[in-house]
Design a protein around this motif. Structure first.
Motif, PDB file in Angstrom:
ATOM      1  N   ARG A 150       2.277   2.065  -6.791  1.00  0.00           N
ATOM      2  CA  ARG A 150       0.876   1.652  -6.659  1.00  0.00           C
ATOM      3  C   ARG A 150       0.030   2.757  -7.269  1.00  0.00           C
ATOM      4  O   ARG A 150       0.222   3.945  -6.976  1.00  0.00           O
ATOM      5  CB  ARG A 150       0.540   1.449  -5.188  1.00  0.00           C
ATOM      6  CG  ARG A 150      -0.906   1.057  -4.897  1.00  0.00           C
ATOM      7  CD  ARG A 150      -1.078   0.788  -3.407  1.00  0.00           C
ATOM      8  NE  ARG A 150      -2.451   0.515  -3.053  1.00  0.00           N
ATOM      9  CZ  ARG A 150      -3.229   1.331  -2.333  1.00  0.00           C
ATOM     10  NH1 ARG A 150      -2.734   2.479  -1.879  1.00  0.00           N
ATOM     11  NH2 ARG A 150      -4.466   1.009  -2.047  1.00  0.00           N
ATOM     12  N   ARG A 209      -0.357  11.503  -5.894  1.00  0.00           N
ATOM     13  CA  ARG A 209       0.824  12.344  -6.130  1.00  0.00           C
ATOM     14  C   ARG A 209       0.627  13.278  -7.325  1.00  0.00           C
ATOM     15  O   ARG A 209       0.946  14.464  -7.252  1.00  0.00           O
ATOM     16  CB  ARG A 209       2.036  11.446  -6.354  1.00  0.00           C
ATOM     17  CG  ARG A 209       3.342  12.186  -6.603  1.00  0.00           C
ATOM     18  CD  ARG A 209       4.491  11.200  -6.688  1.00  0.00           C
ATOM     19  NE  ARG A 209       4.444  10.386  -7.895  1.00  0.00           N
ATOM     20  CZ  ARG A 209       4.441   9.040  -7.911  1.00  0.00           C
ATOM     21  NH1 ARG A 209       4.469   8.362  -6.784  1.00  0.00           N
ATOM     22  NH2 ARG A 209       4.424   8.381  -9.054  1.00  0.00           N
ATOM     23  N   PRO A 257       5.524   3.385  -4.097  1.00  0.00           N
ATOM     24  CA  PRO A 257       5.310   4.626  -4.862  1.00  0.00           C
ATOM     25  C   PRO A 257       4.656   4.423  -6.215  1.00  0.00           C
ATOM     26  O   PRO A 257       4.064   5.372  -6.762  1.00  0.00           O
ATOM     27  CB  PRO A 257       6.731   5.197  -5.011  1.00  0.00           C
ATOM     28  CG  PRO A 257       7.649   4.043  -4.799  1.00  0.00           C
ATOM     29  CD  PRO A 257       6.958   3.155  -3.808  1.00  0.00           C
ATOM     30  N   ASN A 293      -1.446   5.534  -5.203  1.00  0.00           N
ATOM     31  CA  ASN A 293      -0.450   6.501  -4.734  1.00  0.00           C
ATOM     32  C   ASN A 293      -0.009   7.434  -5.857  1.00  0.00           C
ATOM     33  O   ASN A 293       0.264   8.621  -5.624  1.00  0.00           O
ATOM     34  CB  ASN A 293       0.761   5.766  -4.152  1.00  0.00           C
ATOM     35  CG  ASN A 293       0.404   4.950  -2.933  1.00  0.00           C
ATOM     36  OD1 ASN A 293      -0.580   5.231  -2.248  1.00  0.00           O
ATOM     37  ND2 ASN A 293       1.178   3.914  -2.657  1.00  0.00           N
ATOM     38  N   THR A 316       0.813  -1.215   0.000  1.00  0.00           N
ATOM     39  CA  THR A 316       0.000   0.000   0.000  1.00  0.00           C
ATOM     40  C   THR A 316       0.845   1.263   0.000  1.00  0.00           C
ATOM     41  O   THR A 316       0.355   2.326  -0.399  1.00  0.00           O
ATOM     42  CB  THR A 316      -0.942   0.023   1.215  1.00  0.00           C
ATOM     43  OG1 THR A 316      -0.164  -0.112   2.417  1.00  0.00           O
ATOM     44  CG2 THR A 316      -1.957  -1.096   1.133  1.00  0.00           C
ATOM     45  N   ASP A 317       2.110   1.168   0.434  1.00  0.00           N
ATOM     46  CA  ASP A 317       2.971   2.349   0.432  1.00  0.00           C
ATOM     47  C   ASP A 317       3.941   2.382  -0.743  1.00  0.00           C
ATOM     48  O   ASP A 317       4.812   3.257  -0.819  1.00  0.00           O
ATOM     49  CB  ASP A 317       3.742   2.461   1.745  1.00  0.00           C
ATOM     50  CG  ASP A 317       4.654   1.261   2.003  1.00  0.00           C
ATOM     51  OD1 ASP A 317       4.585   0.274   1.239  1.00  0.00           O
ATOM     52  OD2 ASP A 317       5.431   1.310   2.985  1.00  0.00           O
TER      53      ASP A 317
END
Length: 247
Positions: free
Chosen positions: A79, A86, A77, A82, A74-75
């Motif tokens: 994904r 961003r 970059p 995300n 889930t973290d």
């Protein structure tokens, strides 16, 4: 289907942003279909600029993403959720939770995919969908051979698509996931308005098949001919295989 060739990506961005601005003026609760990748970045930058100037608000709008990798943390970059945060959501005023993406980490990805498809329908469907296209003609992650009536589902990515996307993973193909969750072609074609953006020579074959070829699932992009309201916005490099000039 309108095909517009331009030298200037900012012209493409303005064209799409104008339509989204008008849509939100008429329908503040509009539902937008959001693509990731490099093609829509200029559009998102133009929308963010207009938001800063007070010309446009997404406060009552909703959004649905096209696709997501299966198995990225889930973290991570890259994904896609995300990425869209961003590149776009962090710059405008969508309400928390107003933009949804497929769940690539669900215990049952197929069930989650079907639920995502139902959520789009429950929201009233997509008013305006932004699309890019892969070098092999895929839209979202619907690879060649995908059924024209396909719904949101889990798919294996082709090696070509993984190679193309390795640029986002420091050139390491092995780091690119092998599976994805994607809206189906049938799901995408239910959007009321579609803008497809194609940039660069790597997209020229797909644009050629769309404009000069036959409708075939071997080139999923060609199924856009079945939609009543599509605009195809391309730069000169993406248009360089077309047999005759468009406008």
């Amino acid at each position: 289907m309108d095909v517009v060739i331009t030298r200037d990506i900012s012209e493409i961005a303005r064209t799409v942003a104008d339509e989204i601005e008008q849509l939100l003026r008429e329908k503040p609760t509009a539902v937008l279909g959001l693509a990731t990748g490099s093609s829509p970045l200029a559009v998102y930058d133009e929308l963010a600029r207009r938001h800063r100037e007070g010309r446009i608000s997404f406060a009552q709008a909703r959004g649905f993403m096209l696709d997501e990798y299966v198995g990225l943390s889930t973290d991570h970059p890259e994904r896609y959720f995300n990425v869209i945060v961003r590149d776009f959501l962090s710059k405008v005023d969508f309400a928390p939770g107003a933009v949804s993406g497929p769940d690539g980490n669900a215990e049952d990805p197929e069930a989650a995919a079907a639920e995502y498809d139902r959520a789009i329908i429950a929201a009233g469907g997509i008013d305006l969908q932004i699309l890019g296209v892969g070098s092999n003609g895929h839209i979202a992650f619907n690879e060649p051979g995908s059924a024209a009536d396909s719904r949101t589902r889990v798919l294996e990515l082709t090696e070509q698509t993984r190679r193309d996307n390795s640029r986002f993973f420091e050139g390491n193909v092995d780091a690119v996931p092998t599976r994805c969750v994607t809206q189906g072609l049938g799901t995408i074609l239910e959007a009321r308005r579609i803008f497809l953006i194609a940039l660069g020579e790597v997209k020229a074959a797909a644009v050629h098949e769309l404009v000069d070829g036959q409708v075939t699932t071997d080139w999923p992009i060609t199924l856009l001919h079945h939609h009543p309201k599509v605009s195809v916005l391309v730069d000169e490099a993406a248009a360089n295989l077309l047999s005759a000039p468009t406008h």
